[in-house]
Motif scaffolding. Structure first.
Motif, PDB file in Angstrom:
ATOM      1  N   GLU A  42      32.119  42.368  23.132  1.00 21.95           N
ATOM      2  CA  GLU A  42      32.360  41.785  21.813  1.00 21.95           C
ATOM      3  C   GLU A  42      33.827  41.400  21.649  1.00 21.95           C
ATOM      4  O   GLU A  42      34.685  41.876  22.392  1.00 21.95           O
ATOM      5  CB  GLU A  42      31.942  42.767  20.717  1.00 21.95           C
TER       6      GLU A  42
ATOM      7  N   SER B   3      28.922  48.669  13.387  1.00 19.91           N
ATOM      8  CA  SER B   3      28.651  48.280  14.758  1.00 19.91           C
ATOM      9  C   SER B   3      27.558  47.226  14.722  1.00 19.91           C
ATOM     10  O   SER B   3      26.707  47.217  13.827  1.00 19.91           O
ATOM     11  CB  SER B   3      28.235  49.474  15.610  1.00 19.91           C
ATOM     12  N   SER B   5      24.690  45.292  17.160  1.00 19.35           N
ATOM     13  CA  SER B   5      23.956  45.409  18.409  1.00 19.35           C
ATOM     14  C   SER B   5      23.127  44.158  18.649  1.00 19.35           C
ATOM     15  O   SER B   5      22.315  43.767  17.810  1.00 19.35           O
ATOM     16  CB  SER B   5      23.048  46.645  18.343  1.00 19.35           C
ATOM     17  N   GLN B   6      23.346  43.543  19.797  1.00 19.31           N
ATOM     18  CA  GLN B   6      22.505  42.425  20.209  1.00 19.31           C
ATOM     19  C   GLN B   6      21.626  42.901  21.361  1.00 19.31           C
ATOM     20  O   GLN B   6      22.133  43.375  22.380  1.00 19.31           O
ATOM     21  CB  GLN B   6      23.373  41.241  20.635  1.00 19.31           C
ATOM     22  N   HIS B   7      20.336  42.765  21.186  1.00 16.97           N
ATOM     23  CA  HIS B   7      19.403  43.454  22.072  1.00 16.97           C
ATOM     24  C   HIS B   7      19.388  42.915  23.482  1.00 16.97           C
ATOM     25  O   HIS B   7      19.167  43.660  24.442  1.00 16.97           O
ATOM     26  CB  HIS B   7      17.997  43.374  21.484  1.00 16.97           C
ATOM     27  N   HIS B   9      21.072  40.928  26.689  1.00 16.32           N
ATOM     28  CA  HIS B   9      22.338  40.493  27.276  1.00 16.32           C
ATOM     29  C   HIS B   9      22.213  39.085  27.843  1.00 16.32           C
ATOM     30  O   HIS B   9      23.128  38.277  27.732  1.00 16.32           O
ATOM     31  CB  HIS B   9      22.747  41.475  28.368  1.00 16.32           C
ATOM     32  N   CYS B  23      19.557  40.879  16.397  1.00 15.86           N
ATOM     33  CA  CYS B  23      20.855  41.385  15.970  1.00 15.86           C
ATOM     34  C   CYS B  23      20.620  42.457  14.927  1.00 15.86           C
ATOM     35  O   CYS B  23      19.947  42.216  13.925  1.00 15.86           O
ATOM     36  CB  CYS B  23      21.705  40.269  15.386  1.00 15.86           C
ATOM     37  N   ASN B  24      21.162  43.637  15.170  1.00 12.61           N
ATOM     38  CA  ASN B  24      21.104  44.723  14.197  1.00 12.61           C
ATOM     39  C   ASN B  24      22.514  45.237  13.926  1.00 12.61           C
ATOM     40  O   ASN B  24      23.369  45.206  14.809  1.00 12.61           O
ATOM     41  CB  ASN B  24      20.225  45.867  14.715  1.00 12.61           C
ATOM     42  N   TYR B  25      22.729  45.705  12.711  1.00 10.47           N
ATOM     43  CA  TYR B  25      24.050  46.209  12.346  1.00 10.47           C
ATOM     44  C   TYR B  25      23.884  47.556  11.676  1.00 10.47           C
ATOM     45  O   TYR B  25      22.795  47.924  11.240  1.00 10.47           O
ATOM     46  CB  TYR B  25      24.772  45.223  11.430  1.00 10.47           C
ATOM     47  N   SER B  26      24.984  48.284  11.580  1.00  7.77           N
ATOM     48  CA  SER B  26      24.885  49.654  11.106  1.00  7.77           C
ATOM     49  C   SER B  26      25.401  49.850   9.688  1.00  7.77           C
ATOM     50  O   SER B  26      25.199  50.907   9.094  1.00  7.77           O
ATOM     51  CB  SER B  26      25.663  50.597  12.035  1.00  7.77           C
ATOM     52  N   GLY B 105      28.919  41.425  17.848  1.00  5.83           N
ATOM     53  CA  GLY B 105      28.102  41.977  18.905  1.00  5.83           C
ATOM     54  C   GLY B 105      28.657  41.536  20.260  1.00  5.83           C
ATOM     55  O   GLY B 105      29.577  40.719  20.329  1.00  5.83           O
TER      56      GLY B 105
END
Lengths: 110, 114
Positions: A42, B3, B5-7, B9, B23-26, B105
């Motif tokens: 990132e 944070s 997270s991109q599942h 790569h 895409c998930n965020y915290s 991410g």
């Protein structure tokens, strides 16, 4: 869309050299940013500025310094480059919460 | 701290296939959400963004993203990809009161085969 310019685009230098990465924007944005980007990682914020004479360090510790003497100009300086500084450096400016990015400078320190 | 997270790569698909990038965020509060795209040799460009209102956001080049608050997600979609969609895609999140902090991410590389 903001017009943001970065020079040089690519730079290969030896260890111990002082370098300055230039960033300019023509949109009159008050807020500007420097990020470091490595492949598969990132973007990490290393410096930001809210306006003239305002500079702050970002989340990622960096040995670089920045200055903001003019609204449109936000240069980043490395006093003594090391191989660990090899990376891509992205400059951005923002308006109304949206950041716009320059083309980046790819730095290789030998 | 936020944070993102991109599942995936790396995603490889054929032209005309459908694309969905997760895409998930915290962060638990109100957020602003972004997708950026970086084509080979080019700079990061804004694809689309969500600040408020309709959770289904349409962006440039036929992309759209859906904000699902209960799932802390902001997935990117395109019904039919083209070879020119080959690029790296970054999801980013910002808390509105935190004016400088944009959390990214790690990016998803999308390769579209002709």
């Amino acid at each position: 869309e903001a017009d943001i310019y970065q020079t040089p685009r690519y730079l290969v230098i030896g260890t111990g050299k002082k370098i300055t990465l230039e960033c300019s924007q023509t949109m009159g944005h008050d807020k500007m940013y420097w990020y470091q980007q490595d492949p598969g990682m990132e973007l990490h914020l290393i410096h930001y500025s809210y306006g003239v004479n305002s500079t702050e360090k970002g989340d990622l510790s960096s040995e670089s310094t920045v200055s903001r003497i003019r609204t449109e100009h936000f240069p980043l300086t490395l006093e003594s480059a090391r191989p660990s500084h090899t990376s891509q450096y992205l400059c951005a400016s923002s308006e109304m919460g949206t950041q716009y990015f320059g083309p980046g400078t790819r730095l290789l320190v030998l | 701290a936020q944070s993102v997270s991109q599942h995936n790569h790396h995603v490889i698909l054929s032209e005309a296939a459908s694309l969905e990038l997760g895409c998930n965020y915290s962060y638990g509060g109100t957020v602003n959400l972004f997708w950026y795209v970086q084509y080979p040799g080019q700079h990061l460009q804004l694809l689309l963004k969500y600040f408020s209102g309709d959770p289904l956001v349409k962006g440039i080049k036929g992309f759209e993203a859906e904000f699902i608050k209960s799932k802390f997600s902001f997935n990117l979609r395109k019904p039919s990809v083209q070879w020119s969609d080959t690029a790296e895609y970054f999801c980013a999140v910002k808390a509105p009161l935190n004016d400088y902090k944009l959390s990214f991410g790690a990016g998803t590389t999308v390769t579209v085969r002709a």
